[in-house]
Design a protein around this motif. Structure first.
Motif, PDB file in Angstrom:
ATOM      1  N   UNK A  54      -6.814   0.426   9.882  1.00  0.00           N
ATOM      2  CA  UNK A  54      -7.607  -0.551   9.135  1.00  0.00           C
ATOM      3  C   UNK A  54      -6.945  -1.922   9.059  1.00  0.00           C
ATOM      4  N   UNK A  55      -5.614  -1.947   9.144  1.00  0.00           N
ATOM      5  CA  UNK A  55      -4.885  -3.184   8.886  1.00  0.00           C
ATOM      6  C   UNK A  55      -3.552  -3.174   9.615  1.00  0.00           C
ATOM      7  N   UNK A  56      -3.094  -4.347  10.013  1.00  0.00           N
ATOM      8  CA  UNK A  56      -1.769  -4.468  10.613  1.00  0.00           C
ATOM      9  C   UNK A  56      -0.762  -4.730   9.487  1.00  0.00           C
ATOM     10  N   UNK A  57       0.298  -3.950   9.449  1.00  0.00           N
ATOM     11  CA  UNK A  57       1.341  -4.106   8.439  1.00  0.00           C
ATOM     12  C   UNK A  57       2.570  -4.748   9.072  1.00  0.00           C
ATOM     13  N   UNK A  58       3.240  -5.573   8.294  1.00  0.00           N
ATOM     14  CA  UNK A  58       4.468  -6.207   8.760  1.00  0.00           C
ATOM     15  C   UNK A  58       5.643  -5.242   8.728  1.00  0.00           C
ATOM     16  N   UNK A  59       5.567  -4.258   7.826  1.00  0.00           N
ATOM     17  CA  UNK A  59       6.661  -3.306   7.646  1.00  0.00           C
ATOM     18  C   UNK A  59       6.097  -1.967   7.199  1.00  0.00           C
ATOM     19  N   UNK A  60       6.627  -0.897   7.776  1.00  0.00           N
ATOM     20  CA  UNK A  60       6.289   0.458   7.351  1.00  0.00           C
ATOM     21  C   UNK A  60       7.578   1.110   6.876  1.00  0.00           C
ATOM     22  N   UNK A  61       7.578   1.563   5.616  1.00  0.00           N
ATOM     23  CA  UNK A  61       8.728   2.241   5.022  1.00  0.00           C
ATOM     24  C   UNK A  61       8.315   3.690   4.809  1.00  0.00           C
ATOM     25  N   UNK A  62       8.985   4.611   5.477  1.00  0.00           N
ATOM     26  CA  UNK A  62       8.546   6.007   5.445  1.00  0.00           C
ATOM     27  C   UNK A  62       9.686   6.969   5.129  1.00  0.00           C
ATOM     28  N   UNK A  63       9.313   8.016   4.407  1.00  0.00           N
ATOM     29  CA  UNK A  63      10.196   9.162   4.220  1.00  0.00           C
ATOM     30  C   UNK A  63      10.382   9.807   5.593  1.00  0.00           C
ATOM     31  N   UNK A  64      11.486  10.471   5.805  1.00  0.00           N
ATOM     32  CA  UNK A  64      11.723  11.163   7.064  1.00  0.00           C
ATOM     33  C   UNK A  64      11.135  12.566   7.019  1.00  0.00           C
ATOM     34  N   UNK A  65      11.403  13.294   5.946  1.00  0.00           N
ATOM     35  CA  UNK A  65      10.962  14.691   5.845  1.00  0.00           C
ATOM     36  C   UNK A  65       9.684  14.775   5.020  1.00  0.00           C
ATOM     37  N   UNK A  66       8.582  15.047   5.713  1.00  0.00           N
ATOM     38  CA  UNK A  66       7.285  15.230   5.057  1.00  0.00           C
ATOM     39  C   UNK A  66       6.572  16.380   5.757  1.00  0.00           C
ATOM     40  N   UNK A  67       5.739  17.115   5.027  1.00  0.00           N
ATOM     41  CA  UNK A  67       4.963  18.160   5.681  1.00  0.00           C
ATOM     42  C   UNK A  67       3.927  17.540   6.610  1.00  0.00           C
ATOM     43  N   UNK A  68       3.514  18.297   7.607  1.00  0.00           N
ATOM     44  CA  UNK A  68       2.567  17.740   8.572  1.00  0.00           C
ATOM     45  C   UNK A  68       3.295  16.769   9.477  1.00  0.00           C
ATOM     46  N   UNK A  69       2.845  15.542   9.515  1.00  0.00           N
ATOM     47  CA  UNK A  69       3.484  14.511  10.327  1.00  0.00           C
ATOM     48  C   UNK A  69       4.715  13.985   9.591  1.00  0.00           C
ATOM     49  N   UNK A  70       5.903  14.162  10.192  1.00  0.00           N
ATOM     50  CA  UNK A  70       7.113  13.658   9.541  1.00  0.00           C
ATOM     51  C   UNK A  70       7.333  12.183   9.899  1.00  0.00           C
ATOM     52  N   UNK A  71       8.360  11.590   9.314  1.00  0.00           N
ATOM     53  CA  UNK A  71       8.623  10.175   9.529  1.00  0.00           C
ATOM     54  C   UNK A  71       8.902   9.818  10.981  1.00  0.00           C
TER      55      UNK A  71
ATOM     56  N   UNK B 120       0.869  -1.172   0.000  1.00  0.00           N
ATOM     57  CA  UNK B 120       0.000   0.000   0.000  1.00  0.00           C
ATOM     58  C   UNK B 120       0.904   1.219   0.000  1.00  0.00           C
ATOM     59  N   UNK B 121       0.546   2.223  -0.802  1.00  0.00           N
ATOM     60  CA  UNK B 121       1.328   3.443  -0.945  1.00  0.00           C
ATOM     61  C   UNK B 121       0.465   4.631  -0.542  1.00  0.00           C
ATOM     62  N   UNK B 122       0.929   5.433   0.414  1.00  0.00           N
ATOM     63  CA  UNK B 122       0.183   6.610   0.867  1.00  0.00           C
ATOM     64  C   UNK B 122       1.092   7.834   0.886  1.00  0.00           C
ATOM     65  N   UNK B 123       0.481   9.027   0.794  1.00  0.00           N
ATOM     66  CA  UNK B 123       1.277  10.248   0.627  1.00  0.00           C
ATOM     67  C   UNK B 123       1.436  11.110   1.873  1.00  0.00           C
ATOM     68  N   UNK B 124       1.048  10.601   3.043  1.00  0.00           N
ATOM     69  CA  UNK B 124       1.234  11.403   4.249  1.00  0.00           C
ATOM     70  C   UNK B 124       1.225  10.514   5.487  1.00  0.00           C
ATOM     71  N   UNK B 125       1.758  11.061   6.565  1.00  0.00           N
ATOM     72  CA  UNK B 125       1.706  10.360   7.836  1.00  0.00           C
ATOM     73  C   UNK B 125       0.279  10.137   8.293  1.00  0.00           C
ATOM     74  N   UNK B 126      -0.572  11.122   8.042  1.00  0.00           N
ATOM     75  CA  UNK B 126      -1.977  10.999   8.432  1.00  0.00           C
ATOM     76  C   UNK B 126      -2.659   9.856   7.676  1.00  0.00           C
ATOM     77  N   UNK B 127      -2.364   9.727   6.377  1.00  0.00           N
ATOM     78  CA  UNK B 127      -2.924   8.614   5.599  1.00  0.00           C
ATOM     79  C   UNK B 127      -2.359   7.287   6.088  1.00  0.00           C
ATOM     80  N   UNK B 128      -1.110   7.291   6.506  1.00  0.00           N
ATOM     81  CA  UNK B 128      -0.498   6.072   7.036  1.00  0.00           C
ATOM     82  C   UNK B 128      -1.210   5.631   8.313  1.00  0.00           C
TER      83      UNK B 128
END
Length: 92
Positions: free
Chosen positions: A45-62, A31-39
């Motif tokens: 909704x679902x348990x993920x085995x792995x979360x891969x996140x950018x560090x620098x994002x507007x709003x909620x950062x990594x 699953x691909x999402x564009x913000x920390x809030x969407x993450x």
């Protein structure tokens, strides 16, 4: 099959990553999402085995996202960012 959540505010990067990882679609549910809030919404909704996140994002950062993910339960954490590695040691 592993469930993996990718988080980045750069839609073009996510689209490119999705295309490059397409060959793994039979091994990974991605699953691909564009913000920390969407993450956070996806994680509710679902348990993920792995979360891969950018560090620098507007709003909620990594780093903030990592804190929320770790507060939800035990997780494993790794990062190339020194600041995130410190949070990994502290929280998971």
């Amino acid at each position: 099959m592993k469930d993996i959540l990718f988080v980045d505010d750069d839609r073009a990067l996510l689209d490119s990553l999705s295309a490059r990882l397409y060959k793994h679609r039979h091994d990974w549910n991605m699953k691909f999402v564009i913000s920390g809030e969407e993450a956070i919404a996806a994680l509710e909704q679902k348990k993920f085995d792995l979360v891969v996140s950018d560090v620098r994002m507007p709003g909620m950062d990594g780093g903030q996202l990592l804190t929320v993910v770790n507060s939800a339960g035990p997780t494993r954490c790794a990062s190339s960012s020194p600041a995130i590695r410190i949070r990994c040691k502290r929280y998971g």
